[in-house]
Design a protein around this motif. Structure first.
Motif, PDB file in Angstrom:
ATOM      1  N   PRO A 137     -10.047   7.384   3.134  1.00 55.31           N
ATOM      2  CA  PRO A 137     -10.490   6.599   1.857  1.00 55.31           C
ATOM      3  C   PRO A 137     -11.614   6.765   2.041  1.00 55.31           C
ATOM      4  O   PRO A 137     -12.470   6.694   3.244  1.00 55.31           O
ATOM      5  CB  PRO A 137      -9.224   5.443   2.127  1.00 55.31           C
ATOM      6  CG  PRO A 137      -8.818   5.365   3.443  1.00 55.31           C
ATOM      7  CD  PRO A 137      -8.653   5.833   4.375  1.00 55.31           C
ATOM      8  N   TYR A 165      -7.394  -1.793   5.630  1.00 58.78           N
ATOM      9  CA  TYR A 165      -7.108  -2.213   4.876  1.00 58.78           C
ATOM     10  C   TYR A 165      -6.648  -0.053   5.155  1.00 58.78           C
ATOM     11  O   TYR A 165      -6.077   0.517   4.181  1.00 58.78           O
ATOM     12  CB  TYR A 165      -7.096  -1.885   3.254  1.00 58.78           C
ATOM     13  CG  TYR A 165      -6.644  -3.890   3.312  1.00 58.78           C
ATOM     14  CD1 TYR A 165      -6.233  -4.359   3.726  1.00 58.78           C
ATOM     15  CD2 TYR A 165      -7.856  -3.918   1.991  1.00 58.78           C
ATOM     16  CE1 TYR A 165      -5.398  -5.472   3.759  1.00 58.78           C
ATOM     17  CE2 TYR A 165      -7.145  -5.960   2.065  1.00 58.78           C
ATOM     18  CZ  TYR A 165      -6.358  -6.362   2.999  1.00 58.78           C
ATOM     19  OH  TYR A 165      -6.268  -7.489   2.826  1.00 58.78           O
ATOM     20  N   TRP A 192      -7.742   7.775  -2.675  1.00 61.53           N
ATOM     21  CA  TRP A 192      -7.997   6.202  -2.888  1.00 61.53           C
ATOM     22  C   TRP A 192      -9.591   6.095  -2.393  1.00 61.53           C
ATOM     23  O   TRP A 192     -10.237   6.611  -1.477  1.00 61.53           O
ATOM     24  CB  TRP A 192      -7.740   5.699  -1.551  1.00 61.53           C
ATOM     25  CG  TRP A 192      -5.943   5.279  -1.764  1.00 61.53           C
ATOM     26  CD1 TRP A 192      -4.798   6.932  -1.445  1.00 61.53           C
ATOM     27  CD2 TRP A 192      -5.523   4.224  -2.345  1.00 61.53           C
ATOM     28  NE1 TRP A 192      -3.259   6.038  -1.889  1.00 61.53           N
ATOM     29  CE2 TRP A 192      -4.280   4.844  -2.261  1.00 61.53           C
ATOM     30  CE3 TRP A 192      -5.864   3.633  -2.962  1.00 61.53           C
ATOM     31  CZ2 TRP A 192      -3.103   4.377  -3.360  1.00 61.53           C
ATOM     32  CZ3 TRP A 192      -4.540   2.833  -4.312  1.00 61.53           C
ATOM     33  CH2 TRP A 192      -3.685   3.054  -3.954  1.00 61.53           C
ATOM     34  N   LEU A 204      -4.028   2.956   5.058  1.00 64.72           N
ATOM     35  CA  LEU A 204      -3.943   3.296   3.897  1.00 64.72           C
ATOM     36  C   LEU A 204      -4.614   5.262   4.764  1.00 64.72           C
ATOM     37  O   LEU A 204      -3.189   6.556   4.037  1.00 64.72           O
ATOM     38  CB  LEU A 204      -4.937   4.133   3.186  1.00 64.72           C
ATOM     39  CG  LEU A 204      -4.505   2.597   1.555  1.00 64.72           C
ATOM     40  CD1 LEU A 204      -5.926   2.812   0.450  1.00 64.72           C
ATOM     41  CD2 LEU A 204      -3.777   4.005   1.062  1.00 64.72           C
ATOM     42  N   ASP A 238       0.644   3.490  -3.059  1.00 67.77           N
ATOM     43  CA  ASP A 238       0.640   5.204  -2.585  1.00 67.77           C
ATOM     44  C   ASP A 238       1.214   6.064  -3.119  1.00 67.77           C
ATOM     45  O   ASP A 238       1.156   7.270  -3.337  1.00 67.77           O
ATOM     46  CB  ASP A 238       0.465   5.657  -1.244  1.00 67.77           C
ATOM     47  CG  ASP A 238      -0.061   6.845  -0.601  1.00 67.77           C
ATOM     48  OD1 ASP A 238      -1.273   7.329  -0.605  1.00 67.77           O
ATOM     49  OD2 ASP A 238       0.462   7.758  -0.283  1.00 67.77           O
ATOM     50  N   SER A 274      -1.260   7.542   3.838  1.00 71.34           N
ATOM     51  CA  SER A 274      -1.515   9.285   2.964  1.00 71.34           C
ATOM     52  C   SER A 274      -2.056  10.512   3.690  1.00 71.34           C
ATOM     53  O   SER A 274      -2.080  10.768   3.263  1.00 71.34           O
ATOM     54  CB  SER A 274      -2.532   8.662   1.861  1.00 71.34           C
ATOM     55  OG  SER A 274      -3.675   8.194   2.926  1.00 71.34           O
ATOM     56  N   LEU A 325       0.749  -1.125  -0.194  1.00 71.43           N
ATOM     57  CA  LEU A 325       0.013   0.208   0.255  1.00 71.43           C
ATOM     58  C   LEU A 325       0.582   1.576   0.199  1.00 71.43           C
ATOM     59  O   LEU A 325      -0.279   2.296  -0.846  1.00 71.43           O
ATOM     60  CB  LEU A 325      -1.001   0.089   0.914  1.00 71.43           C
ATOM     61  CG  LEU A 325      -1.948  -0.526   0.984  1.00 71.43           C
ATOM     62  CD1 LEU A 325      -2.950  -1.381   2.587  1.00 71.43           C
ATOM     63  CD2 LEU A 325      -3.437  -0.381  -0.124  1.00 71.43           C
ATOM     64  N   ARG A 326       2.242   0.800   0.727  1.00 68.85           N
ATOM     65  CA  ARG A 326       2.987   2.593   0.498  1.00 68.85           C
ATOM     66  C   ARG A 326       3.639   2.815  -0.800  1.00 68.85           C
ATOM     67  O   ARG A 326       3.620   3.764  -1.411  1.00 68.85           O
ATOM     68  CB  ARG A 326       4.157   1.850   1.480  1.00 68.85           C
ATOM     69  CG  ARG A 326       5.199   3.532   2.074  1.00 68.85           C
ATOM     70  CD  ARG A 326       5.861   2.967   3.122  1.00 68.85           C
ATOM     71  NE  ARG A 326       4.981   2.676   4.701  1.00 68.85           N
ATOM     72  CZ  ARG A 326       5.086   1.637   5.452  1.00 68.85           C
ATOM     73  NH1 ARG A 326       5.713   0.661   4.620  1.00 68.85           N
ATOM     74  NH2 ARG A 326       4.048   1.499   5.971  1.00 68.85           N
TER      75      ARG A 326
END
Length: 583
Positions: free
Chosen positions: A301, A289, A325, A293, A261, A297, A257-258
């Motif tokens: 999301p 998740y 996201w 995120l 992003d 971020s 995920l990193r």
């Protein structure tokens, strides 16, 4: 373009004009159009509807979709061209306002209101649009309901944008023609594949970034197992390693995920409204998740958990805003139109070719030249195969020929049956426990080719940034890098020390005494190394990933999946030396 081919939705693309010309010339009762996601099937179908309504060939329109959200999406698209569809229609009320030209229903709604829809088709000359028609084969109930409800219709247009179902259930109103082997296959009246759309610049090319990593989990017998994604494993081992990777408490998902992003940040420098989508297996994972995120971020999301009106509103809001996201459970996998999606994470255990194609379809809609979509996924063999076969056009086969000369026919049948399951095998929570995971970049799949982990971090950063490289330039860059890597490896082999044995074709006496195939020998060494790492973890409490990293620091070389037999053996000897020193 002639008057007959003008569309209230604006200029038609070349394939849409060609398909429309074919439809108007044939005047068919049934027509099957197969077009890749993002190509514009909705505009084509509504243009046909507008033509038929204007010339009073039909009086009413019925659109059938897979989901509630898509009913509203079709109604909104139709409204922009002057066709009024009622997405709230149900069989219970039976009628709708005379202000509407037709209705939009789901396949489930057809099954619930079969008689009401049949009566509607009998009362009015009706044009039925069956969106993603493969859903009519989901079960005998749906297929029978669709056939019963729309048999009296004046015209029927079947649409699909993905490979047909892998089962042998016939799909209503689709024509089947026997091929040279006597197998009945679906016959499309017009096809426009991903490869053609890519060449025309209608869709984006997709850059698949596969991540491997070491996984560790506990079985029902209490045994701790360690394995690496991408290594040759049994079906059950692949399933368990896959689930371990997707476990939000491990390190694999946060790392991927990193990386995703970071890619999204790079894309948004040129496309400020570019968005990302994470496709999760279940609601619990989706929530986890989304939390990860938000930490990565700094932005909450959009979370889409179920196919409800509120979920449709959240999708519509995300499609129109500039947030980063969206995290969803399956429902955004098909037909949902969010053109700004540019980065995705395939964080689900669903492994059917149909679902994978639908998921990829969310990212391919092009808005300008030079765009490339990026999809992050685990190094799972079946997913890599689907990624490499993106441009393959498939037809729906009602059965597969079994030849007495084909010794693998029974195994193929078993594989096909296994592939039809939507997810990895069912494993109750008490029989499986994910313990630890790590993520390492493994390879890029692009243009049907695989490019290994030799890419540098800087190269992975800029690949696919809008406007930087055309799709063919991306492919050429990757090919050149692979060629350079192969040449470097060949140079090292030619400058090896004289003691290095030389194998000449036909000279078996000069080969190593170990006659085991290379892939088998490497597999044995990796398993031995993973077992020793697990044992060292129990003794010291160090995470598996930290142990592997220390071994690489001491011994040198790439991750285990890319290491040579010599490098793996050096790490095995090193960890054994550690164990001896601590006694």
């Amino acid at each position: 373009m002639s008057d007959e081919q003008e569309s209230p939705w604006g200029p038609l693309r070349a394939w849409q004009r060609e398909a429309l010309e074919r439809y108007l010339a044939a005047k068919p009762r049934d027509f099957l159009a197969v077009a890749t996601p993002g190509a514009g099937k909705t505009t084509f179908a509504l243009t046909v509807a507008a033509h038929l309504l204007a010339r009073r060939v039909v009086e009413r329109v019925i659109v059938v979709t897979p989901t509630e959200h898509l009913k509203r999406q079709w109604a909104e698209a139709a409204h922009r061209g002057g066709i009024a569809l009622d997405p709230t229609f149900s069989g219970r009320k039976g009628r709708t306002s005379r202000d509407f030209d037709g209705v939009a229903v789901t396949y489930a709604g057809v099954a619930a209101s079969t008689l009401a829809l049949r009566v509607r088709c009998e009362r009015f000359k009706t044009f039925v649009i069956l969106d993603e028609i493969h859903h009519a084969g989901d079960s005998l109930t749906w297929g029978e309901a669709v056939r019963e409800a729309f048999e009296p219709a004046t015209r029927r247009l079947c649409l699909t944008g993905t490979p047909f179902r892998s089962d042998a259930n016939p799909i209503p109103f689709v024509t089947y023609v026997e091929d040279e082997e006597g197998v009945p296959r679906s016959a499309a009246d017009y096809s426009y594949g991903y490869g053609e759309a890519l060449a025309d610049g209608v869709v984006r090319p997709v850059l698949f970034l596969a991540y491997s990593g070491d996984m560790r989990w506990r079985t029902s017998a209490g045994e701790e197992v360690a394995a690496r994604l991408g290594e040759p494993l049994s079906k059950d081992m692949i399933a368990q390693a896959w689930r371990t990777a997707l476990d939000p408490s491990g390190d694999w998902i946060p790392a991927v995920l990193r990386a995703a992003d970071t890619r999204l940040t790079e894309v948004r420098r040129d496309v400020p409204d570019a968005g990302g989508l994470v496709i999760a297996t279940d609601q619990e994972s989706a929530r986890a998740y989304a939390k990860i995120l938000r930490q990565i971020s700094g932005e909450r999301p959009t979370l889409v958990l179920s196919d409800e009106p509120s979920a449709s509103k959240r999708i519509a809001t995300f499609a129109a805003d500039k947030s980063r996201w969206m995290v969803a459970v399956k429902m955004v996998s098909e037909g949902v139109d969010v053109p700004r999606l540019a980065v995705g994470v395939y964080a689900t255990a669903t492994q059917t070719p149909l679902f994978f194609a639908q998921a990829v379809g969310r990212f391919v809609r092009a808005r300008r030249r030079g765009e490339t979509a990026s999809l992050f996924l685990p190094t799972i063999p079946v997913l890599l195969r689907y990624a490499a076969e993106m441009e393959v056009v498939r037809d729906h086969a009602l059965r597969k020929p079994v030849s007495a000369e084909d010794p693998f026919a029974p195994e193929d049948a078993l594989l096909a049956r296994a592939e039809r399951t939507e997810s990895t095998p069912d494993m109750p929570e008490q029989r499986f426990q994910a313990l630890e995971s790590e993520a390492t970049f493994d390879r890029v799949v692009f243009d049907g080719n695989e490019f290994g982990g030799e890419l540098g971090e800087d190269e992975r950063e800029f690949l696919g940034i809008p406007g930087l490289l055309e799709p063919h330039q991306v492919a050429e860059l990757l090919r050149r890098r692979r060629q350079a890597t192969a040449q470097e490896a060949a140079r090292k082999r030619t400058t090896a020390t004289p003691e290095t044995p030389v194998v000449t074709p036909g000279r078996t006496e000069e080969r190593s005494a170990d006659d085991t195939a290379t892939y088998q020998r490497l597999g044995v060494l990796r398993r031995e190394l993973n077992s020793l790492v697990a044992a060292w973890h129990h003794r010291t409490g160090q995470p598996h990933a930290a142990i592997h990293a220390e071994l690489r620091r001491v011994c040198g070389g790439p991750p285990a999946i890319q290491a040579s037999a010599e490098q793996l053996q050096a790490r095995i000897d090193t960890i054994r030396a550690w164990a001896t020193a601590r006694r």
